[in-house]
Design a protein around this motif. Sequence first.
Motif, PDB file in Angstrom:
ATOM      1  N   GLU A  43       0.827  -1.205   0.000  1.00  0.00           N
ATOM      2  CA  GLU A  43       0.000   0.000   0.000  1.00  0.00           C
ATOM      3  C   GLU A  43       0.861   1.255   0.000  1.00  0.00           C
ATOM      4  O   GLU A  43       1.823   1.373   0.753  1.00  0.00           O
ATOM      5  CB  GLU A  43      -0.927   0.006   1.211  1.00  0.00           C
ATOM      6  N   HIS A  44       0.487   2.173  -0.860  1.00  0.00           N
ATOM      7  CA  HIS A  44       1.196   3.439  -1.004  1.00  0.00           C
ATOM      8  C   HIS A  44       0.235   4.475  -1.574  1.00  0.00           C
ATOM      9  O   HIS A  44      -0.887   4.150  -1.955  1.00  0.00           O
ATOM     10  CB  HIS A  44       2.424   3.271  -1.919  1.00  0.00           C
ATOM     11  N   LYS A  45       0.677   5.717  -1.629  1.00  0.00           N
ATOM     12  CA  LYS A  45      -0.105   6.809  -2.207  1.00  0.00           C
ATOM     13  C   LYS A  45       0.774   7.559  -3.192  1.00  0.00           C
ATOM     14  O   LYS A  45       1.991   7.572  -3.062  1.00  0.00           O
ATOM     15  CB  LYS A  45      -0.551   7.797  -1.132  1.00  0.00           C
ATOM     16  N   THR A  46       0.139   8.197  -4.139  1.00  0.00           N
ATOM     17  CA  THR A  46       0.841   9.074  -5.068  1.00  0.00           C
ATOM     18  C   THR A  46       0.374  10.508  -4.813  1.00  0.00           C
ATOM     19  O   THR A  46      -0.790  10.720  -4.490  1.00  0.00           O
ATOM     20  CB  THR A  46       0.575   8.666  -6.532  1.00  0.00           C
ATOM     21  N   PRO A  47       1.255  11.469  -4.937  1.00  0.00           N
ATOM     22  CA  PRO A  47       0.837  12.850  -4.689  1.00  0.00           C
ATOM     23  C   PRO A  47      -0.021  13.445  -5.810  1.00  0.00           C
ATOM     24  O   PRO A  47      -0.649  14.479  -5.620  1.00  0.00           O
ATOM     25  CB  PRO A  47       2.157  13.604  -4.557  1.00  0.00           C
ATOM     26  N   TYR A  48      -0.056  12.791  -6.967  1.00  0.00           N
ATOM     27  CA  TYR A  48      -0.768  13.304  -8.137  1.00  0.00           C
ATOM     28  C   TYR A  48      -1.687  12.224  -8.704  1.00  0.00           C
ATOM     29  O   TYR A  48      -1.493  11.046  -8.434  1.00  0.00           O
ATOM     30  CB  TYR A  48       0.229  13.737  -9.223  1.00  0.00           C
ATOM     31  N   PRO A  49      -2.660  12.608  -9.524  1.00  0.00           N
ATOM     32  CA  PRO A  49      -3.508  11.598 -10.163  1.00  0.00           C
ATOM     33  C   PRO A  49      -2.687  10.652 -11.043  1.00  0.00           C
ATOM     34  O   PRO A  49      -1.665  11.046 -11.607  1.00  0.00           O
ATOM     35  CB  PRO A  49      -4.469  12.435 -11.023  1.00  0.00           C
ATOM     36  N   GLY A  57      -2.134  -9.940 -18.220  1.00  0.00           N
ATOM     37  CA  GLY A  57      -2.208 -10.623 -16.934  1.00  0.00           C
ATOM     38  C   GLY A  57      -3.433 -10.247 -16.121  1.00  0.00           C
ATOM     39  O   GLY A  57      -4.471  -9.858 -16.662  1.00  0.00           O
ATOM     40  N   ALA A  58      -3.283 -10.345 -14.795  1.00  0.00           N
ATOM     41  CA  ALA A  58      -4.375 -10.058 -13.860  1.00  0.00           C
ATOM     42  C   ALA A  58      -3.780  -9.585 -12.546  1.00  0.00           C
ATOM     43  O   ALA A  58      -2.782 -10.130 -12.068  1.00  0.00           O
ATOM     44  CB  ALA A  58      -5.235 -11.294 -13.639  1.00  0.00           C
ATOM     45  N   ILE A  59      -4.418  -8.575 -11.969  1.00  0.00           N
ATOM     46  CA  ILE A  59      -3.926  -7.922 -10.754  1.00  0.00           C
ATOM     47  C   ILE A  59      -5.068  -7.763  -9.768  1.00  0.00           C
ATOM     48  O   ILE A  59      -6.177  -7.384 -10.155  1.00  0.00           O
ATOM     49  CB  ILE A  59      -3.367  -6.517 -11.087  1.00  0.00           C
ATOM     50  N   ASP A  60      -4.810  -8.040  -8.490  1.00  0.00           N
ATOM     51  CA  ASP A  60      -5.697  -7.587  -7.424  1.00  0.00           C
ATOM     52  C   ASP A  60      -5.261  -6.176  -7.077  1.00  0.00           C
ATOM     53  O   ASP A  60      -4.122  -5.960  -6.649  1.00  0.00           O
ATOM     54  CB  ASP A  60      -5.587  -8.486  -6.182  1.00  0.00           C
ATOM     55  N   PHE A  61      -6.153  -5.223  -7.289  1.00  0.00           N
ATOM     56  CA  PHE A  61      -5.856  -3.805  -7.074  1.00  0.00           C
ATOM     57  C   PHE A  61      -6.664  -3.344  -5.876  1.00  0.00           C
ATOM     58  O   PHE A  61      -7.891  -3.246  -5.946  1.00  0.00           O
ATOM     59  CB  PHE A  61      -6.223  -3.012  -8.330  1.00  0.00           C
ATOM     60  N   GLY A  62      -5.972  -3.116  -4.761  1.00  0.00           N
ATOM     61  CA  GLY A  62      -6.650  -2.699  -3.539  1.00  0.00           C
ATOM     62  C   GLY A  62      -6.732  -1.188  -3.447  1.00  0.00           C
ATOM     63  O   GLY A  62      -5.746  -0.491  -3.690  1.00  0.00           O
ATOM     64  N   ASN A  64      -8.244   1.582  -0.635  1.00  0.00           N
ATOM     65  CA  ASN A  64      -8.866   1.812   0.672  1.00  0.00           C
ATOM     66  C   ASN A  64      -9.432   0.530   1.271  1.00  0.00           C
ATOM     67  O   ASN A  64     -10.527   0.517   1.820  1.00  0.00           O
ATOM     68  CB  ASN A  64      -9.961   2.875   0.569  1.00  0.00           C
ATOM     69  N   GLY A  65      -8.717  -0.581   1.110  1.00  0.00           N
ATOM     70  CA  GLY A  65      -9.127  -1.846   1.715  1.00  0.00           C
ATOM     71  C   GLY A  65     -10.082  -2.680   0.885  1.00  0.00           C
ATOM     72  O   GLY A  65     -10.432  -3.789   1.272  1.00  0.00           O
ATOM     73  N   THR A  66     -10.534  -2.192  -0.260  1.00  0.00           N
ATOM     74  CA  THR A  66     -11.404  -2.959  -1.152  1.00  0.00           C
ATOM     75  C   THR A  66     -10.572  -3.484  -2.314  1.00  0.00           C
ATOM     76  O   THR A  66      -9.860  -2.721  -2.968  1.00  0.00           O
ATOM     77  CB  THR A  66     -12.548  -2.078  -1.697  1.00  0.00           C
ATOM     78  N   ILE A  67     -10.677  -4.803  -2.577  1.00  0.00           N
ATOM     79  CA  ILE A  67      -9.909  -5.435  -3.648  1.00  0.00           C
ATOM     80  C   ILE A  67     -10.732  -5.443  -4.936  1.00  0.00           C
ATOM     81  O   ILE A  67     -11.885  -5.878  -4.950  1.00  0.00           O
ATOM     82  CB  ILE A  67      -9.522  -6.890  -3.276  1.00  0.00           C
ATOM     83  N   HIS A  68     -10.119  -4.963  -6.010  1.00  0.00           N
ATOM     84  CA  HIS A  68     -10.725  -4.984  -7.337  1.00  0.00           C
ATOM     85  C   HIS A  68      -9.909  -5.936  -8.197  1.00  0.00           C
ATOM     86  O   HIS A  68      -8.698  -5.749  -8.339  1.00  0.00           O
ATOM     87  CB  HIS A  68     -10.715  -3.585  -7.956  1.00  0.00           C
ATOM     88  N   ASN A  69     -10.560  -6.960  -8.745  1.00  0.00           N
ATOM     89  CA  ASN A  69      -9.882  -7.927  -9.604  1.00  0.00           C
ATOM     90  C   ASN A  69      -9.830  -7.366 -11.018  1.00  0.00           C
ATOM     91  O   ASN A  69     -10.854  -7.274 -11.685  1.00  0.00           O
ATOM     92  CB  ASN A  69     -10.614  -9.269  -9.594  1.00  0.00           C
ATOM     93  N   LEU A  70      -8.644  -6.949 -11.438  1.00  0.00           N
ATOM     94  CA  LEU A  70      -8.466  -6.347 -12.754  1.00  0.00           C
ATOM     95  C   LEU A  70      -7.788  -7.330 -13.691  1.00  0.00           C
ATOM     96  O   LEU A  70      -6.919  -8.092 -13.278  1.00  0.00           O
ATOM     97  CB  LEU A  70      -7.626  -5.071 -12.641  1.00  0.00           C
ATOM     98  N   ASP A  85      -2.796  -0.681  -3.442  1.00  0.00           N
ATOM     99  CA  ASP A  85      -1.773  -1.720  -3.502  1.00  0.00           C
ATOM    100  C   ASP A  85      -2.078  -2.632  -4.680  1.00  0.00           C
ATOM    101  O   ASP A  85      -3.198  -2.640  -5.187  1.00  0.00           O
ATOM    102  CB  ASP A  85      -1.709  -2.502  -2.186  1.00  0.00           C
ATOM    103  N   LEU A  86      -1.062  -3.387  -5.106  1.00  0.00           N
ATOM    104  CA  LEU A  86      -1.217  -4.285  -6.240  1.00  0.00           C
ATOM    105  C   LEU A  86      -0.618  -5.644  -5.909  1.00  0.00           C
ATOM    106  O   LEU A  86       0.434  -5.714  -5.268  1.00  0.00           O
ATOM    107  CB  LEU A  86      -0.493  -3.747  -7.478  1.00  0.00           C
ATOM    108  N   LYS A  87      -1.295  -6.704  -6.366  1.00  0.00           N
ATOM    109  CA  LYS A  87      -0.769  -8.061  -6.250  1.00  0.00           C
ATOM    110  C   LYS A  87      -1.045  -8.779  -7.564  1.00  0.00           C
ATOM    111  O   LYS A  87      -2.183  -8.828  -8.031  1.00  0.00           O
ATOM    112  CB  LYS A  87      -1.423  -8.828  -5.110  1.00  0.00           C
ATOM    113  N   ALA A  88       0.011  -9.340  -8.159  1.00  0.00           N
ATOM    114  CA  ALA A  88      -0.117 -10.046  -9.435  1.00  0.00           C
ATOM    115  C   ALA A  88      -0.695 -11.437  -9.212  1.00  0.00           C
ATOM    116  O   ALA A  88      -0.121 -12.241  -8.479  1.00  0.00           O
ATOM    117  CB  ALA A  88       1.238 -10.150 -10.119  1.00  0.00           C
ATOM    118  N   LEU A  89      -1.830 -11.706  -9.836  1.00  0.00           N
ATOM    119  CA  LEU A  89      -2.439 -13.032  -9.775  1.00  0.00           C
ATOM    120  C   LEU A  89      -1.759 -13.987 -10.739  1.00  0.00           C
ATOM    121  O   LEU A  89      -1.841 -15.201 -10.585  1.00  0.00           O
ATOM    122  CB  LEU A  89      -3.928 -12.939 -10.077  1.00  0.00           C
TER     123      LEU A  89
END
Length: 114
Positions: A43-49, A57-62, A64-70, A85-89
């Motif tokens: 988990e991290h933040k970026t200062p800009y959009p 591939g496929a990524i779990d993109f979290g 604010n605590g909600t996981i989006h399966n991309l 945050d990102l996790k590679a499936l």
Amino acid sequence: MKLASLIDNLEYNENRPAIQVLIDTDSGKEIRITFKEGQVMKEHKTPYPIVVEIFEGAIDFGVNGTIHNLKKGDLVALEGGVPHDLKALKTSTVRLSLNKADSATRVEGVAENS
């Protein structure tokens, strides 16, 4: 004119995602992030959009605590300051579009500390 490829010369790290700046222009940066299956960016933040594209591939993109399966072809736009945050499936290639004021070095630091 500048040219780059999301599929040529792919590089992977053994223990963390690999970051490569593909294009750096007066208005923004295009970065390729390659993941081996199971690799994460904590988990991290970026200062800009930012805009994130799952190119392969496929990524779990979290967010604010909600996981989006991309999956391949999905896009996400985030405002600055949003924890994510990102996790590679599976082995994945991600395109990250950064604001010109943002830094590829910051992204590399996130990968190194994940």
